[in-house]
Structure formats: structure tokens, C-alpha cells
Design a protein around this motif. Structure first.
Motif, PDB file in Angstrom:
ATOM      1  N   ALA A  26      14.076  34.305  44.194  1.00 17.62           N
ATOM      2  CA  ALA A  26      13.854  33.049  43.471  1.00 17.62           C
ATOM      3  C   ALA A  26      15.166  32.453  42.976  1.00 17.62           C
ATOM      4  CB  ALA A  26      12.899  33.289  42.303  1.00 17.62           C
ATOM      5  N   SER A  27      16.104  33.307  42.571  1.00 16.69           N
ATOM      6  CA  SER A  27      17.409  32.805  42.133  1.00 16.69           C
ATOM      7  C   SER A  27      18.156  32.138  43.280  1.00 16.69           C
ATOM      8  CB  SER A  27      18.247  33.944  41.546  1.00 16.69           C
ATOM      9  OG  SER A  27      17.721  34.391  40.318  1.00 16.69           O
ATOM     10  N   LEU A  28      18.064  32.708  44.472  1.00 22.09           N
ATOM     11  CA  LEU A  28      18.682  32.072  45.637  1.00 22.09           C
ATOM     12  C   LEU A  28      18.086  30.689  45.891  1.00 22.09           C
ATOM     13  CD1 LEU A  28      19.003  34.895  48.326  1.00 22.09           C
ATOM     14  CD2 LEU A  28      20.874  33.668  47.212  1.00 22.09           C
ATOM     15  N   LEU A  29      16.773  30.586  45.787  1.00 21.89           N
ATOM     16  CA  LEU A  29      16.119  29.296  45.998  1.00 21.89           C
ATOM     17  C   LEU A  29      16.557  28.275  44.954  1.00 21.89           C
ATOM     18  CD1 LEU A  29      12.530  30.543  46.870  1.00 21.89           C
ATOM     19  CD2 LEU A  29      14.085  29.331  48.412  1.00 21.89           C
ATOM     20  N   ARG A  30      16.652  28.704  43.707  1.00 20.72           N
ATOM     21  CA  ARG A  30      17.085  27.779  42.645  1.00 20.72           C
ATOM     22  C   ARG A  30      18.489  27.264  42.898  1.00 20.72           C
ATOM     23  NH1 ARG A  30      14.433  31.517  39.197  1.00 20.72           N
ATOM     24  NH2 ARG A  30      16.419  32.520  38.686  1.00 20.72           N
ATOM     25  N   SER A  31      19.300  28.061  43.578  1.00 20.39           N
ATOM     26  CA  SER A  31      20.684  27.661  43.869  1.00 20.39           C
ATOM     27  C   SER A  31      20.812  26.894  45.187  1.00 20.39           C
ATOM     28  CB  SER A  31      21.586  28.901  43.899  1.00 20.39           C
ATOM     29  OG  SER A  31      21.641  29.503  42.620  1.00 20.39           O
ATOM     30  N   GLY A  32      19.695  26.613  45.823  1.00 20.66           N
ATOM     31  CA  GLY A  32      19.728  25.770  47.005  1.00 20.66           C
ATOM     32  C   GLY A  32      19.868  26.486  48.327  1.00 20.66           C
ATOM     33  N   PHE A  33      19.769  27.808  48.332  1.00 18.03           N
ATOM     34  CA  PHE A  33      19.867  28.549  49.591  1.00 18.03           C
ATOM     35  C   PHE A  33      18.552  28.464  50.351  1.00 18.03           C
ATOM     36  CE2 PHE A  33      23.422  30.323  47.352  1.00 18.03           C
ATOM     37  CZ  PHE A  33      24.339  30.618  48.349  1.00 18.03           C
ATOM     38  N   ALA A  34      18.657  28.382  51.665  1.00 20.43           N
ATOM     39  CA  ALA A  34      17.483  28.447  52.531  1.00 20.43           C
ATOM     40  C   ALA A  34      17.180  29.908  52.807  1.00 20.43           C
ATOM     41  CB  ALA A  34      17.749  27.706  53.839  1.00 20.43           C
ATOM     42  N   ILE A  35      15.987  30.354  52.455  1.00 17.68           N
ATOM     43  CA  ILE A  35      15.627  31.742  52.714  1.00 17.68           C
ATOM     44  C   ILE A  35      14.270  31.807  53.406  1.00 17.68           C
ATOM     45  CG2 ILE A  35      16.998  32.612  50.781  1.00 17.68           C
ATOM     46  CD1 ILE A  35      14.378  33.181  49.312  1.00 17.68           C
ATOM     47  N   THR A  36      14.146  32.807  54.253  1.00 17.13           N
ATOM     48  CA  THR A  36      12.896  33.110  54.939  1.00 17.13           C
ATOM     49  C   THR A  36      12.470  34.494  54.487  1.00 17.13           C
ATOM     50  OG1 THR A  36      13.564  31.798  56.852  1.00 17.13           O
ATOM     51  CG2 THR A  36      11.750  33.333  57.164  1.00 17.13           C
ATOM     52  N   VAL A  37      11.247  34.616  53.971  1.00 16.40           N
ATOM     53  CA  VAL A  37      10.857  35.836  53.279  1.00 16.40           C
ATOM     54  C   VAL A  37       9.799  36.621  54.053  1.00 16.40           C
ATOM     55  CG1 VAL A  37      11.411  34.886  51.018  1.00 16.40           C
ATOM     56  CG2 VAL A  37       9.080  34.636  51.911  1.00 16.40           C
ATOM     57  N   PHE A  38       9.818  37.938  53.807  1.00 24.13           N
ATOM     58  CA  PHE A  38       8.770  38.817  54.318  1.00 24.13           C
ATOM     59  C   PHE A  38       8.525  39.923  53.310  1.00 24.13           C
ATOM     60  CE2 PHE A  38       7.227  42.651  56.351  1.00 24.13           C
ATOM     61  CZ  PHE A  38       6.088  42.159  56.973  1.00 24.13           C
ATOM     62  N   ASP A  39       7.242  40.285  53.161  1.00 22.11           N
ATOM     63  CA  ASP A  39       6.840  41.404  52.315  1.00 22.11           C
ATOM     64  C   ASP A  39       5.479  41.870  52.813  1.00 22.11           C
ATOM     65  OD1 ASP A  39       7.698  42.602  49.397  1.00 22.11           O
ATOM     66  OD2 ASP A  39       5.524  42.620  49.655  1.00 22.11           O
ATOM     67  N   ARG A  40       5.153  43.114  52.551  1.00 25.74           N
ATOM     68  CA  ARG A  40       3.825  43.609  52.935  1.00 25.74           C
ATOM     69  C   ARG A  40       2.723  42.965  52.099  1.00 25.74           C
ATOM     70  NH1 ARG A  40       4.007  50.009  52.730  1.00 25.74           N
ATOM     71  NH2 ARG A  40       4.732  49.459  50.644  1.00 25.74           N
ATOM     72  N   LEU A  63       6.871  33.048  46.629  1.00 24.75           N
ATOM     73  CA  LEU A  63       8.174  32.535  47.035  1.00 24.75           C
ATOM     74  C   LEU A  63       8.035  31.264  47.867  1.00 24.75           C
ATOM     75  CD1 LEU A  63      10.948  33.741  46.271  1.00 24.75           C
ATOM     76  CD2 LEU A  63       9.041  35.296  45.896  1.00 24.75           C
ATOM     77  N   VAL A  64       7.011  31.185  48.704  1.00 22.01           N
ATOM     78  CA  VAL A  64       6.775  29.965  49.478  1.00 22.01           C
ATOM     79  C   VAL A  64       6.508  28.795  48.534  1.00 22.01           C
ATOM     80  CG1 VAL A  64       5.162  28.849  51.085  1.00 22.01           C
ATOM     81  CG2 VAL A  64       6.026  31.153  51.565  1.00 22.01           C
ATOM     82  N   ALA A  65       5.799  29.054  47.438  1.00 20.91           N
ATOM     83  CA  ALA A  65       5.538  27.998  46.458  1.00 20.91           C
ATOM     84  C   ALA A  65       6.820  27.484  45.818  1.00 20.91           C
ATOM     85  CB  ALA A  65       4.582  28.520  45.381  1.00 20.91           C
ATOM     86  N   LEU A  66       7.861  28.313  45.833  1.00 27.00           N
ATOM     87  CA  LEU A  66       9.160  27.906  45.265  1.00 27.00           C
ATOM     88  C   LEU A  66      10.076  27.264  46.302  1.00 27.00           C
ATOM     89  CD1 LEU A  66       9.913  31.022  43.012  1.00 27.00           C
ATOM     90  CD2 LEU A  66       9.007  28.798  42.290  1.00 27.00           C
ATOM     91  N   GLY A  67       9.635  27.245  47.568  1.00 28.04           N
ATOM     92  CA  GLY A  67      10.426  26.583  48.600  1.00 28.04           C
ATOM     93  C   GLY A  67      10.902  27.453  49.733  1.00 28.04           C
ATOM     94  N   ALA A  68      10.542  28.744  49.741  1.00 28.83           N
ATOM     95  CA  ALA A  68      10.945  29.627  50.832  1.00 28.83           C
ATOM     96  C   ALA A  68      10.074  29.380  52.064  1.00 28.83           C
ATOM     97  CB  ALA A  68      10.825  31.086  50.410  1.00 28.83           C
ATOM     98  N   ALA A  69      10.618  29.714  53.235  1.00 30.07           N
ATOM     99  CA  ALA A  69       9.821  29.801  54.448  1.00 30.07           C
ATOM    100  C   ALA A  69       9.328  31.240  54.580  1.00 30.07           C
ATOM    101  CB  ALA A  69      10.652  29.409  55.662  1.00 30.07           C
TER     102      ALA A  69
END
Length: 305
Positions: free
Chosen positions: A21-35, A43-49
Motif C-alpha cells: 500500500a505504501s508503494l501505491l501511495r507513492s505512485g508505483f505501479a504494482i501487480t499483486v498476488f496472494d493466496r 490492494l486492487v481497491a487501492l490501485g494495484a493490478a
């Protein structure tokens, strides 16, 4: 102006979710995965793919960050079917923010290098509450030029970062800091129980200790959760025992007798037996409460930090 690097982020638990979430707040593009689909959704709600596997996330982003509960899980995410190494391009960087033993991270870094992937180890210290505020501390091991390349992203997640040396160095200092934290937690519990049995007001005792030579970061933070009775530190008995195991292993390897750490590990084993491995690590203090028949509650302290 150079475009910021993009990252796959795998492992969105109490700690990893806040770091991502901190990366997203700083404007980084991130693609996430978790079980856990719910962790992905947050995280998608915060802007992640999102991606269907670590490999897919890595292929999209070009670099990867992991924050996982054990070396076994890190290895599976790195090398297993659909793992990071099958998605990262040659020359990419894997930033490992999990807590590992030194031998573990060296072995995993060698596996990554065999696939043409660079490794930065980057465990963090300070607690989940500081990760949520972007104020946690990063302990980095790796090549200085590689650290410089990814430092903007690391410091988007962490208020401070320390390059400790080559890969393996950060594992040693992280295990040391966690060992100290668990020792301090047991000591803080004993101190508070002495205050309770000595007839002191526990809230006033807490504040007096904070202002004294006996203060510690753990007392300032985790003692509040004990006094509240929630114990909710977001870190489990099993994780504490894993890290204490790393410390005791290093003690054996380096020829350093760790008498305090050994005793504290035994106390945490008792805590796990009493309350379960998924219980919060701060519940180790409840052993003392249960054995004395006296609780350590006081008004005015938060349920979460």
C-alpha cells in the motif's frame, strides 16, 4: 525523467499488505498476488493490478518483491510452478522482504542468480503499525549499485534503510533485532507484573518506565497492547519461534552462547503450547498473568497500535 520501476508484490499479509500500500501511495505501479483473494482485493481497491500467479505478476512488472512467512514459502514462490523465476526477465531484481536465516537467503539468491536474476534482501523492522504508516526500517543486503537502483522504492515503503553489506548481512542483523525484541517483551511483562504485585498503578508504572533508563521500543509499543488486553500485535507465536530459531542457530554457528535467547525461546514454546502457534506473540506475557492469577489491565491503552 526516468520512469519509476514497476514491481510484482507477492505476500499481502499483515506486513506485506501495508508495504504494498505504501508503494501505491507513492505512485508505483504494482501487480499483486496472494493466496488470499481478500488480500488481493484490498490492494486492487487501492490501485494495484492483480495476477493469477507470481509468474504472471513478475512478467508484467519486470521486478518482484516478496514478503512471506518462511524460507520454505519463499522458495516455493521463487522456484515452484508458476513461480517468480518463470516470469522475471533476465537482469531483473528480486527484493526479498521476508525474514530468513543467512544460509536460506544465500541459497535462494544463488538459485535466482542461476536464472539471471539479481537479489536484494530487505527485511524490515519496527512492527506492522509502522509499516502501515510508511515509517518502518529496512535492513538491506546486496550490491550497492543494485540498492541505489531500487532505493526509491525501498524508501517509499520504509522511513529509513541501512545497507548492511552483501546478501546475508541483513539476515544477521534482522535476526538480532528480533531476538532483542522478544527478550524485551518477556522482560517488560515481568516488570509490569512486579509493578502490579507491588501495588502500583499500572498506567503510571508504564509511563514511568517509558521515562526511565529501563525503557525499550517494545515496552513503549507492545506493553500497551498487554495493558489493553487485546495483545493484537499482528505477529504470531509461530513467527516469533521461527526467528528465535534463526538466532539460536546463528549462536551455534558463530560460537556465541545465547543464554537469554535460549530461555526466552523456551518461554515462547510454553506460550505456543498454552495458546497456539497462531496466538499473538505478545500473549507470551499471559503466561505470567495465568501463573500468578493477576491480570495486567489498565485503562487508557489502545487495542491496536
Amino acid at each position: 525523467m526516468t520512469e519509476p520501476l514497476a514491481y510484482a508484490f507477492v505476500g499481502l499479509g499483515h506486513l506485506g499488505g501495508n508495504l504494498a500500500a505504501s508503494l501505491l501511495r507513492s505512485g508505483f505501479a504494482i501487480t499483486v498476488f496472494d493466496r488470499d483473494p481478500a488480500a488481493i482485493a484490498r490492494l486492487v481497491a487501492l490501485g494495484a493490478a492483480s495476477a493469477a500467479s507470481p509468474a504472471e505478476a513478475a512478467a508484467r512488472a519486470g521486478n518482484a518483491i516478496t514478503c512471506l512467512p518462511s524460507p520454505k514459502v519463499s522458495e516455493a514462490v521463487l522456484t515452484g510452478p508458476g513461480g517468480l523465476l518463470s516470469g522475471l526477465p533476465k537482469g531483473a531484481t528480486w527484493i526479498e522482504m521476508s525474514t530468513n536465516g543467512r544460509d536460506d537467503i544465500l541459497r535462494l539468491a544463488d538459485l535466482a542468480a542461476d536464472s539471471g536474476i539479481y537479489t536484494l534482501e530487505c527485511p524490515v523492522t519496527g512492527g506492522v503499525h509502522l509499516a502501515a504508516e510508511g515509517k518502518i526500517t529496512a535492513l538491506v543486503g546486496g550490491d550497492p549499485a543494485l540498492y541505489a537502483r531500487h532505493r526509491i522504492a525501498i524508501e517509499a515503503m520504509c522511513a529509513r534503510s541501512f545497507l548492511m553489506g552483501p546478501v546475508g548481512s541483513a539476515a544477521v542483523i534482522k535476526v538480532i533485532t528480533n531476538m532483542l525484541a522478544f527478550i524485551h517483551l518477556v522482560a517488560a511483562g515481568e516488570a509490569l507484573m512486579l509493578a502490579r504485585k507491588g501495588g502500583l498503578d499500572l498506567a503510571q508504572a508504564y509511563h514511568a518506565i517509558v521515562a526511565s533508563s529501563g525503557n525499550s521500543f517494545v515496552h513503549e509499543t507492545e506493553s500497551q497492547l498487554v495493558l489493553n488486553g487485546s495483545y493484537d500485535i499482528g505477529f504470531t507465536m509461530d513467527l516469533a519461534l521461527k526467528d528465535l530459531g534463526f538466532a539460536l542457530g546463528m549462536g551455534d554457528e558463530f560460537g556465541v552462547p545465547l543464554d537469554l535467547a535460549s530461555r526466552v525461546a523456551a518461554i515462547f514454546e510454553q506460550g505456543k503450547a498454552a495458546y497456539g502457534g497462531d496466538a499473538w506473540s505478545t500473549m507470551v506475557v499471559k503466561l505470567l498473568e495465568d501463573s500468578t492469577g493477576s491480570d495486567l489491565r489498565a485503562p487508557g491503552f489502545p487495542a491496536k497500535l
